[in-house]
Design an enzyme around this catalytic site. Sequence first.
Site, PDB file in Angstrom:
ATOM      1  N   CYS A  22       1.304  -1.188  -0.033  1.00  0.00           N
ATOM      2  CA  CYS A  22      -0.026   0.203  -0.122  1.00  0.00           C
ATOM      3  C   CYS A  22       0.937   0.977  -0.171  1.00  0.00           C
ATOM      4  O   CYS A  22       1.740   1.483   0.847  1.00  0.00           O
ATOM      5  CB  CYS A  22      -1.096  -0.094   0.990  1.00  0.00           C
ATOM      6  SG  CYS A  22      -1.962   1.228   1.480  1.00  0.00           S
ATOM      7  N   CYS A  39      -0.851   3.524  -6.664  1.00  0.00           N
ATOM      8  CA  CYS A  39      -1.632   2.974  -6.140  1.00  0.00           C
ATOM      9  C   CYS A  39      -2.167   2.201  -6.298  1.00  0.00           C
ATOM     10  O   CYS A  39      -2.456   1.240  -7.304  1.00  0.00           O
ATOM     11  CB  CYS A  39      -2.905   3.494  -5.744  1.00  0.00           C
ATOM     12  SG  CYS A  39      -3.868   2.852  -4.633  1.00  0.00           S
TER      13      CYS A  39
END
Length: 257
Positions: free
Chosen positions: A71, A181
């Site tokens: 992440c 992302c």
Amino acid sequence: MAVIGIMDSGVGGLSVFREIRRLMPDQHYIYYADNANCPYGDKSPEFIKDRLHAITDLFLGKGVQAMVLACNTATAAGVEDLRAAYGIPFVGMEPAVKPAALGTQSGVIGVLATAGTLKGSKYLNTKDKFSDRIKIEERVGRGFVELVEQGKLTGPEAEEVVEASLGPLLATGADRIVLGCTHYPFLLESLQAVASRLGYPEVRFIDPAPAVAARLKQVLAEKGLSLCDTYPGAEFLASGNDETLMHFVSGNNLPVL
Ligand code: DGL
């Protein structure tokens, strides 16, 4: 064999997990989706750090020997803090600005990421290194994470959401788009469809997941983490509803790039 913990705010980190497992099929993986708190993108670094400590403690209780922050937003908020607090190695994510900068023909690259990642000091430092040579344009992928969490990866709704952020980025002349992302690679088909429809079929999307998998392999070798007495396999845990997570990982549903 090592026990490796992989976390994300939701299913996005599976885009990294699939590369890791491709490279190292014989390890034992525990994947944690903090989807009760998803999205992380607009949350404060303090909140994310607290979650990272809780997830790391849970992983350590399960014998995890190395951890991947799959992440970008979590890495920006807390990887340094975790490294200072715990004795295990941590591998994090960073938007792949370098390969994009090296590959661009137009001299303009685009970065799609969350607000938290774009504000992080790691990203800002990387950007500084390249901004005298190339132009870097940024956009938050508004609604992208929510689409992926709902399993809506293709179709008119996905393309409409994708176009609102990608369209303006392509209009800047960017010919390399960094997927900053880990949820965004799951939208690759929609991203490519929108780029082609808008007249930019040549644009390339860059996902750092293969590089992160290679880095993890290197870290495991450096730390001598190749032996443990568990079995190869994977466990999937979620702090909220695990429907999309289980759909992605059951059978062969994990979308392959
Ligand atoms: N997949 C995450 C990232 O790479 C987090 C997205 C979010 O929860 O906003 O940034």
